[in-house]
Design a protein around this motif. Structure first.
Motif, short mmCIF file in Angstrom:
data_model
loop_
_atom_site.label_atom_id
_atom_site.label_comp_id
_atom_site.label_asym_id
_atom_site.label_seq_id
_atom_site.Cartn_x
_atom_site.Cartn_y
_atom_site.Cartn_z
N THR A 23 -15.09 -3.38 -9.38
CA THR A 23 -16.37 -2.86 -8.90
C THR A 23 -17.10 -3.94 -8.11
O THR A 23 -16.56 -5.02 -7.82
N ILE A 24 -18.34 -3.66 -7.77
CA ILE A 24 -19.19 -4.56 -7.00
C ILE A 24 -20.37 -4.98 -7.86
O ILE A 24 -20.86 -4.19 -8.67
N ALA A 25 -20.84 -6.21 -7.66
CA ALA A 25 -21.91 -6.75 -8.49
C ALA A 25 -22.97 -7.42 -7.60
O ALA A 25 -22.89 -8.63 -7.35
N PRO A 26 -23.96 -6.66 -7.12
CA PRO A 26 -25.10 -7.32 -6.46
C PRO A 26 -25.75 -8.26 -7.47
O PRO A 26 -26.16 -7.83 -8.54
N HIS A 27 -25.86 -9.52 -7.13
CA HIS A 27 -26.22 -10.52 -8.12
C HIS A 27 -27.54 -10.22 -8.82
O HIS A 27 -27.60 -10.15 -10.05
#
Length: 657
Positions: free
Chosen positions: A188-192
């Protein structure tokens, strides 16, 4: 006729963590393939099933594999790197600079292997990660046989694996496409976090998660300062901002939530957001204590995490369970705040809900995956045992058990550790490779900590000037000021720019003058058209090669200047000076041309100083020592033109007065 199964775990205390809270005192678990086939009394399951293998769990608890709901697993390589610092100093002063230099594919893979070995030994079977080169996290976790949600970090800042957030979004998309079909790894993706991302990043991340049906991973409301700054910038808390930019339009895993408000709690409950406090890390970084009890009361999907080993120093979920049971008691004064059973659920059944995998893991019930930890119960720190109360096993596991009590671990019915021997990882080899990387980082930091240039370069945005600066300073009278102003603009003394400003300078100095000095400047300028600014800069001035002329001083030195985008407190803690000197001055400045050469002419008044002035300062910079000599002679002429006597000269800089 008995049914065939692959494995029977027998003679243990089975802690199912099912909704009824069933505990089977002399229980067994039947495993077929990767799933749990049955749970019940040992005698009943032995009569019902014929197993290819039987494993005796006498004197042990059989529990669901623990779930680490938030981690940065490659950062095990940064364990013990720096401690006892504010979050911003820890993050921007140490973590980001070290990662920008050392975090690559090999760093990420090796750090993940080290973490996987540690987590398996502690009974953790599933983790949620957020880091760079996330394909290497996925590869290492897959080789170790663990279950993982792997979030590719995206920030508006350059990261070790992406020069821009556009590149980071593309990298996350490719990663998800590559690993999307895997059975144990969820890419998945993880916007900080809101303070390191933009609206666009969150919008794009949510769209990507919606397309592939994966959860979005992010940090929210970890510190009080983060909430305060979010209100100022976005007119919303971090949770409110995340909701506004679409992060909650898909399944979301929000790390920390330490400073969630009542409105936030209502929002995340209604939107089905999973929140994952990290008690040890939140304590160590002084971020605070998450409202775990309130989360549970409100029906929020709540789990537990370790955070990264650089801010926790271990990945021991038993410690997090222990703290999750104790901290709410201490902060509320209510010993019933979070009972032992609820604390254990945060790392098992509730933890599975928080990361949106409750359909697969978190409890020992037929049909779910056989992710299991077997924990010895009769060691010195956990003996003796009582069984008169039905919930005594939860008390034992939450308050007495330790990571080192874990004897065996399975994921999908496969042994990852058996009789305390890792089966999927070469522990000595992992330790050797991890130490080799740590040795390189150690050498880098050892050099940087004694070199101010390395420290200021590490925080980025630095412009370098190698130059000679010729300057003259004199304490003058008001009458001399009037004479100077009257001469400006004449045939022999033209000027191109005039300004007024108030400057607040903070100097960091050291007993060892060879280090140089650091100046933080807050510059409030007023031009004829109105106020401009303020402008914030940080400048490292190397020790000067000093030469004195009759009226001026030539300083040959290097200057390194960068935007100052952090607080004074940050820089003080980061640079750790021996002395701090503060100077406030009102400055009238002209850029003048005299005999074809450019000079800066300043008339300064020091506020709050025992000898406020006014002072005249004439400066010019050049790359040439010969040119510096010529400009020093011109400064002599200017001083004579202004009527400044020799006894008025000051051969020191303001910080030295």
């Amino acid at each position: 006729m008995r049914q065939a199964v692959d494995l029977l775990l027998i003679n243990g205390t089975v802690v199912t963590m099912n909704p009824e809270g069933s505990v089977v005192a002399d229980g067994a678990v039947a495993i077929r393939g990767r799933s749990i086939a049955d749970v019940g009394p040992t005698a009943a399951l032995l009569a019902r099933y014929e197993a290819a293998e039987t494993h005796d769990c006498r004197g042990c608890a059989i529990i669901p594999g623990l779930i680490n709901g938030h981690a940065h697993v490659p950062m095990s390589l940064l364990r013990g790197l720096v401690a006892d610092q504010q979050l911003d100093v820890w993050l921007f002063g140490y973590m980001f600079p070290v990662e920008s230099r050392f975090a690559d594919a090999n760093f990420t893979f090796t750090g993940t292997q080290l973490s996987c070995a540690e987590m398996i030994r502690g009974g953790t079977t599933t983790f949620v990660d957020m880091y760079y080169f996330e394909e290497e996290v996925a590869r290492a976790a897959d080789m170790a046989g663990m279950r993982a949600i792997c979030g590719q970090t995206v920030m508006r800042l350059p990261t070790p694996d992406a020069a821009s957030y556009d590149e980071g979004l593309d990298r996350a998309r490719r990663f998800i496409e590559q690993w999307h079909a895997h059975d144990r790894i969820v890419p998945t993706i993880a916007p900080h976090a809101p303070y390191t991302c933009t609206d666009t990043i969150y919008h794009e991340a949510a769209a990507l998660c919606r397309r592939y049906g994966v959860p979005l991973v992010t940090h929210l409301s970890e510190t009080a300062r983060e909430v305060q700054e979010s209100r100022a910038e976005h007119e919303a808390t971090p949770f409110g901002y995340a909701a506004r930019v679409g992060a909650f339009d898909v399944k979301c895993i929000a790390a920390h939530g330490v400073h969630a408000t009542e409105d936030d709690i209502i929002t995340i409950r209604e939107r089905g957001v999973g929140v994952v406090p990290c008690p040890s890390s939140n304590l160590k970084l002084a971020s605070g204590v998450a409202p775990i009890r309130r989360f549970l009361e409100a029906g929020v999907r709540t789990g537990l995490g370790t955070d990264g080993p650089a801010s926790n120093d271990d990945q021991d979920m038993f410690t997090e369970i222990h703290l999750a049971a104790l901290l709410p008691k201490g902060t509320s004064g209510d010993p019933t705040a979070v009972p032992a059973r609820e604390a254990l659920a945060l790392a098992t059944s509730r933890g599975a809900q928080a990361i949106h995998l409750e359909h697969l893991i978190g409890s020992l019930v037929p049909g779910k995956r056989a992710d299991i930890a077997i924990v010895e119960l009769g060691r010195l720190h956990s003996a003796p045992r009582y069984s008169y109360a039905p919930d005594s096993i939860y008390t034992h596991l939450a308050y007495s058990a330790r990571a080192g009590d874990v004897r065996d671990v399975l994921v999908d019915g496969r042994w990852l550790m058996r009789d305390r021997a890792l089966t999927t990882l070469d522990e000595p080899d992992v330790l050797r490779r991890a130490q080799a990387i740590a040795d390189q980082i150690d050498a880098f930091l050892a050099k940087r900590e004694v070199n101010l240039l390395d420290k200021i370069l590490a925080i980025g945005g630095v412009q370098q000037d190698e130059l000679f600066e010729v300057q003259a300073k004199a304490k003058i009278t008001d009458a001399t000021v009037e004479r100077i102003v009257g001469l400006l603009g004449g045939a022999d003394l033209s000027f191109s720019k005039a300004s007024e400003r108030t400057q607040y300078d903070t100097y960091f100095t050291w007993n060892d003058q060879a280090k140089g000095r650091v100046r933080l400047r807050e510059d409030h300028r007023v031009d004829p058209g109105g106020r401009v600014g303020p402008k914030y800069t940080i400048t490292l001035t190397a020790p000067p090669d000093r030469a004195e002329y009759p009226s001026a001083v030539r300083l040959g030195r290097a200057r390194y200047t960068a935007p100052a985008d952090r607080t004074l407190r940050f820089y003080r803690e980061y640079f750790q000076p021996d002395q701090v000197v503060e100077i406030e001055k009102h400055r009238r400045r002209w850029r003048i041309v005299y005999r074809g050469e450019d000079f800066a002419l300043n008339i300064d008044t020091l506020r709050g100083h025992h000898d406020p002035g006014p002072y005249l300062e004439i400066k010019s910079r050049t790359w040439s020592s010969r040119d510096a000599d010529a400009k020093a002679a011109l400064i002599d002429e200017l001083l004579a033109l202004f009527g400044v006597p020799e006894q008025a000269l000051v051969m020191q800089e303001y910080v030295e007065l």
